[in-house]
Design a protein around this motif. Sequence first.
Motif, mmCIF file in Angstrom:
data_model
loop_
_atom_site.group_PDB
_atom_site.id
_atom_site.type_symbol
_atom_site.label_atom_id
_atom_site.label_comp_id
_atom_site.label_asym_id
_atom_site.label_seq_id
_atom_site.Cartn_x
_atom_site.Cartn_y
_atom_site.Cartn_z
ATOM 1 N N ARG A 1 75.862 142.178 77.018
ATOM 2 C CA ARG A 1 75.329 140.908 76.532
ATOM 3 C C ARG A 1 76.320 139.768 76.761
ATOM 4 N NH1 ARG A 1 73.009 142.505 70.577
ATOM 5 N NH2 ARG A 1 71.486 144.033 71.297
ATOM 6 N N GLY B 1 72.927 122.673 90.599
ATOM 7 C CA GLY B 1 73.266 121.274 90.854
ATOM 8 C C GLY B 1 74.785 121.111 90.871
ATOM 9 N N HIS C 1 73.305 134.724 83.099
ATOM 10 C CA HIS C 1 72.397 135.813 82.760
ATOM 11 C C HIS C 1 72.822 136.379 81.415
ATOM 12 C CE1 HIS C 1 69.827 139.267 83.003
ATOM 13 N NE2 HIS C 1 69.372 138.905 84.213
ATOM 14 N N SER C 2 71.857 136.454 80.465
ATOM 15 C CA SER C 2 72.197 136.879 79.113
ATOM 16 C C SER C 2 72.441 138.386 79.024
ATOM 17 C CB SER C 2 71.060 136.528 78.145
ATOM 18 O OG SER C 2 70.749 135.160 78.218
ATOM 19 N N SER C 3 71.891 139.149 79.979
ATOM 20 C CA SER C 3 72.030 140.604 79.906
ATOM 21 C C SER C 3 72.281 141.180 81.293
ATOM 22 C CB SER C 3 70.779 141.223 79.281
ATOM 23 O OG SER C 3 69.604 140.678 79.888
ATOM 24 N N GLU D 1 79.773 141.019 75.142
ATOM 25 C CA GLU D 1 79.809 142.245 74.349
ATOM 26 C C GLU D 1 79.399 143.384 75.264
ATOM 27 O OE1 GLU D 1 77.748 144.181 70.379
ATOM 28 O OE2 GLU D 1 76.701 142.729 71.623
ATOM 29 N N ASP E 1 69.465 134.597 71.820
ATOM 30 C CA ASP E 1 69.847 133.246 72.206
ATOM 31 C C ASP E 1 68.601 132.492 72.672
ATOM 32 O OD1 ASP E 1 71.893 131.369 72.470
ATOM 33 O OD2 ASP E 1 72.080 131.749 74.626
ATOM 34 N N PRO F 1 68.113 129.923 76.768
ATOM 35 C CA PRO F 1 67.586 130.447 78.043
ATOM 36 C C PRO F 1 66.060 130.543 78.078
ATOM 37 C CG PRO F 1 69.417 131.814 77.253
ATOM 38 C CD PRO F 1 69.051 130.870 76.125
ATOM 39 N N GLN G 1 66.335 129.999 82.085
ATOM 40 C CA GLN G 1 66.505 131.234 82.879
ATOM 41 C C GLN G 1 65.356 132.225 82.708
ATOM 42 O OE1 GLN G 1 68.847 129.556 81.137
ATOM 43 N NE2 GLN G 1 70.857 130.531 81.346
ATOM 44 N N TRP H 1 64.615 134.844 86.126
ATOM 45 C CA TRP H 1 65.909 135.494 86.366
ATOM 46 C C TRP H 1 66.257 136.469 85.228
ATOM 47 C CZ3 TRP H 1 71.365 132.896 85.830
ATOM 48 C CH2 TRP H 1 72.340 133.745 86.372
ATOM 49 N N VAL H 2 66.096 136.013 83.986
ATOM 50 C CA VAL H 2 66.474 136.806 82.817
ATOM 51 C C VAL H 2 65.206 137.262 82.099
ATOM 52 C CG1 VAL H 2 67.644 136.729 80.575
ATOM 53 C CG2 VAL H 2 68.632 135.523 82.547
ATOM 54 N N PRO H 3 65.087 138.568 81.789
ATOM 55 C CA PRO H 3 63.885 139.006 81.065
ATOM 56 C C PRO H 3 63.855 138.441 79.654
ATOM 57 C CG PRO H 3 65.439 140.833 81.307
ATOM 58 C CD PRO H 3 65.999 139.682 82.095
ATOM 59 N N GLY I 1 65.826 140.084 77.084
ATOM 60 C CA GLY I 1 67.213 140.311 77.500
ATOM 61 C C GLY I 1 68.157 139.207 77.071
ATOM 62 N N THR I 2 67.841 138.490 75.987
ATOM 63 C CA THR I 2 68.743 137.409 75.569
ATOM 64 C C THR I 2 69.366 137.691 74.199
ATOM 65 O OG1 THR I 2 67.127 136.020 74.418
ATOM 66 C CG2 THR I 2 67.259 135.766 76.805
ATOM 67 N N ALA I 3 69.364 138.971 73.783
ATOM 68 C CA ALA I 3 69.996 139.293 72.491
ATOM 69 C C ALA I 3 71.432 138.784 72.477
ATOM 70 C CB ALA I 3 69.966 140.796 72.249
ATOM 71 N N LEU I 4 71.860 138.259 71.355
ATOM 72 C CA LEU I 4 73.196 137.657 71.268
ATOM 73 C C LEU I 4 74.275 138.728 71.237
ATOM 74 C CD1 LEU I 4 72.448 134.868 68.667
ATOM 75 C CD2 LEU I 4 73.501 134.470 70.908
ATOM 76 N N PRO I 5 75.335 138.536 72.006
ATOM 77 C CA PRO I 5 76.481 139.436 71.879
ATOM 78 C C PRO I 5 77.073 139.322 70.477
ATOM 79 C CG PRO I 5 77.006 137.586 73.331
ATOM 80 C CD PRO I 5 75.551 137.482 73.005
ATOM 81 N N GLU J 1 60.744 123.717 90.149
ATOM 82 C CA GLU J 1 61.643 124.639 90.833
ATOM 83 C C GLU J 1 60.841 125.811 91.424
ATOM 84 O OE1 GLU J 1 65.459 127.255 89.350
ATOM 85 O OE2 GLU J 1 65.000 125.438 88.216
ATOM 86 N N MET K 1 69.751 121.107 80.989
ATOM 87 C CA MET K 1 69.722 121.173 82.443
ATOM 88 C C MET K 1 68.308 120.903 82.879
ATOM 89 S SD MET K 1 71.866 124.521 83.474
ATOM 90 C CE MET K 1 71.837 125.303 81.860
ATOM 91 N N GLY L 1 68.018 119.762 88.271
ATOM 92 C CA GLY L 1 69.311 119.864 88.937
ATOM 93 C C GLY L 1 70.414 119.034 88.332
#
Lengths: 66, 66, 469, 469
Positions: free
Chosen positions: A2, A28, A35-37, A61, D53, D56, D60, D65-67, D70-74, D175, D345, D348
């Motif tokens: 993560r 840009g 990438h979060s994971s 992590e 998080d 994203p 993302q 790009w990111v599932p 798949g954004t669980a916080l560390p 995009e 963001m 660009g």
Amino acid sequence: MRVVVDLARCQGYAQCAFLAPDAFRMQGEEALAFHSSPDDAQRDQVLRAAAACPVQAILVETAEPS
Amino acid sequence: MRVVVDLARCQGYAQCAFLAPDAFRMQGEEALAFHSSPDDAQRDQVLRAAAACPVQAILVETAEPS
Amino acid sequence: MSSEQSLKAFRRDGRIVIVGASLAGLRAAEALRDEGFTGALTLIGDEACEPYDRPPLSKQVLTGWVPADGTALPRRREIGAEWLLGVAASGLDLAGKRVRLADGREIPYDRLLITTGVRARSWPDEAEAALDGVFVVRTRDDSGRLRERLDAGPGRVLVIGAGFAGSEIASVCRERGIPVTVAEVAEAPLVGALGSMIGSIAADLQRAHGVDLRCGVRVTRLEGDGRVRRAHFSDGDAIDAEVVVVALGGVRNTEWLRDSGLAADRWGVACDSGCRAFDINGLVTDDVFVAGDVARCPHPVYEYRFLSLEHWANAVEQAQVAAHNMVSPPTDRWPHLSMPTFWSMQFGVNIKSVGVPVMADEIAVTQGSVEERRFVAAYGYRGRVIAAVSFDNAKWLDHYRQLIETAAPFPPSCPTPDRPADMKPVPADFPDPVVITHGATVLVTGHEPSERRVAFVRPGPLKPQEKRS
Amino acid sequence: MSSEQSLKAFRRDGRIVIVGASLAGLRAAEALRDEGFTGALTLIGDEACEPYDRPPLSKQVLTGWVPADGTALPRRREIGAEWLLGVAASGLDLAGKRVRLADGREIPYDRLLITTGVRARSWPDEAEAALDGVFVVRTRDDSGRLRERLDAGPGRVLVIGAGFAGSEIASVCRERGIPVTVAEVAEAPLVGALGSMIGSIAADLQRAHGVDLRCGVRVTRLEGDGRVRRAHFSDGDAIDAEVVVVALGGVRNTEWLRDSGLAADRWGVACDSGCRAFDINGLVTDDVFVAGDVARCPHPVYEYRFLSLEHWANAVEQAQVAAHNMVSPPTDRWPHLSMPTFWSMQFGVNIKSVGVPVMADEIAVTQGSVEERRFVAAYGYRGRVIAAVSFDNAKWLDHYRQLIETAAPFPPSCPTPDRPADMKPVPADFPDPVVITHGATVLVTGHEPSERRVAFVRPGPLKPQEKRS
């Protein structure tokens, strides 16, 4: 694994994008996307990128929490 | 003796001005003016005026504080 | 010791110090004894005399009815306090819990109440301010000296500033048959407190009573030879005047707190609605309380904005709330929620207000007749009633207080048959509050959350008449 | 037990409950353990998944790009907490110190932290909002479903609202080569957050990237047959759209606190800078803390105004301050003083801001070139720098942060040789904040100081698009 980046702190130095291009990308001129994971195969690259960040904005992590 | 009137509370009922005209005066339509240190000779009048005030806006002290 | 036991011990043997021995300080002391506080109570005041009532100083004292030294406040009860009078507090050691006095003494406390109020803003040119015949009116000595001059029948009095105090003094002059000029930098009297519409009514009132009212002008210079003789205006005109009364509003007495670490600045000492002072970082303190003119307190009805009020009734009620909270457990704290109420007598008219007119965006006459100078006007803020002002119609203000407290829609309907011909709302039109937001206030130091703190920036001096009337 | 001993016992064996299991809640939990708290820690969250998080989700994740899952916080550290996930808090008993859950359970606490954040404002017409193809983007499920629709290559996407989230989603569409219409009720994108000048630059940016941008129009109706097909505008026009994204800003999650007696309303939960919550009367409480998007905190740099910030970095830092103060003695409280920082963001460009632009009265471009879309603009308020925004020039923002923290004069001088041709300040020109001060909030009951209290007025529903973009 993560990853999260404190983008308020990020200054767009792009060190991470050089060291772990599959997990960190510049968009840009100066914006960072991350990438979060990222895949565990990128573990070493990502850790190196986090260590190299001049403003220490990357939190990684590697182990799943209990 | 000492007198103070809470003029925020005073509604201009003018009871005091009838009962103790030397200590309380109406000015214009509804404004009250009061004497802060009326003569002790007016003691009874002033106490009666304070008691008669419909909104209890008059505070009187008859004895000097220690 | 449990917190319950320690509160009990404090109520029995603790030390409370009140800095500021005027209306709020005295009433708080009385309320502390009412509440059962039996410990040591000290009142510190920079004036040598016991607490006295100030509103008569610009009215009954100047007319000659009440002697200047005859406005001492009646006591509600014995307070058994130690009085330290004629000595100003000069500093506060928050960590060491001590008040420093100008004579070098240090007074320890367990809990502190700050009621240092405001003083008159003096004329900015020191040499001109020192001319004989130039006055401010805040203390009983000020008022007594001015009254002597009025007794002597001066050829003309100049009043600088047409706020409430200046207007009342001009009114007394006319009542006594003394020619008076009023100079006001804004477009009308009372405009800073009540807005343009009421301001123009107040201007008519002054002129109808023979005041030489000059609006939109600054006094640029006071001329004299030891005694003041002449005043010059920004429009090039000049007049002769033997007496000049500077009525440029109040300055909060917070300088002694400058390095104390409290959130104390020219707008007062910020506190929560329980009268507990904020420190400079915005943290609420536990042992320092504030009440009266010097306090800035958030009001739920006004979006929790911090209000500074120089109102007699506010001082009395806030003192009572502060005193209660100083000696009560956290579960029994009272909030200070009284609705601001203000009054002024001038030119035979009783002007009274409720709420906070300066926050308004609109105003509408809702009862009575402006021409007869007997009316009520309501103030609106984004569609709700937030204040009202009455001219010789005060008995209706309690109705408007209820409208404010229940967030009634603006404009409200007229509660009586004397409906004014035109109730259309107009813009409230308050002048830009120059002083209120003037200059830098604080700066932030430190980087990590554990070390980040606020420090005050020392602001520069005010320019002449850069103030709200 | 002395207060020192009782704090020690609380740190060892006390019960802390955190309501809101997102960024602020998680970081606070970690900080509590960092601080040495070894008692019971409970996190309550209405979503079934662990903290993730959110930024994203509008970037993302939508690009593919990111599932979405798949954004669980560390995690920064082990927190040894009890997690109550997938169940919302429904009430708070302040006196009994219990949180009520929607499933009827009651969770007792010694100290409480509120981090319930905001949710997306939904489309006001319920039937239209229920049409297939109409989305909001706040949760990972929202984002995952929208991403699937974008993957399918819709003929056109309509984004309602051109604030930061709406603009970012429009950017992703372009995009990905998807035709997109953006409808904004204000005169330009981002105008509510950054003012007219930046808004017109943002409008050019969107159009240069092929967005069909329509400003000054409301969406009056969404038409469909189970699936959304068509949208109608207030100017009479209409478009076909297969996907509609409602991006009308956030609603603070305070409904569960409605009858709790805290100062919690649609603007958040008011607190002092130490994150202690105000009760509805304006009294600071001792055992209830607030952090993150739902908190309204007074900032000394901004005249102690209560600021509500929906900023990632603010949530992290405020959580840290709240956690520290929850387990520290009163003499060691930290103030939350971080300077607000925001980023976005889009198309660009890296847009970043520091300070509080919406308070500004003026704005001036101070570095770089607007035409090249690489510049910094500073915001002024009564002659002081209070905020700055950068387009692809973020490295200078720390310089402006220092200007703000030291109350530097506005306009500031340019720190580099790339001085813009015209640095003249222009009015900041923010639209009227309709929602922010909409309607009645509180009313006062009781007469004596001992009984006077505040109660909330239940406001009416918002009208469509009556909001800041």
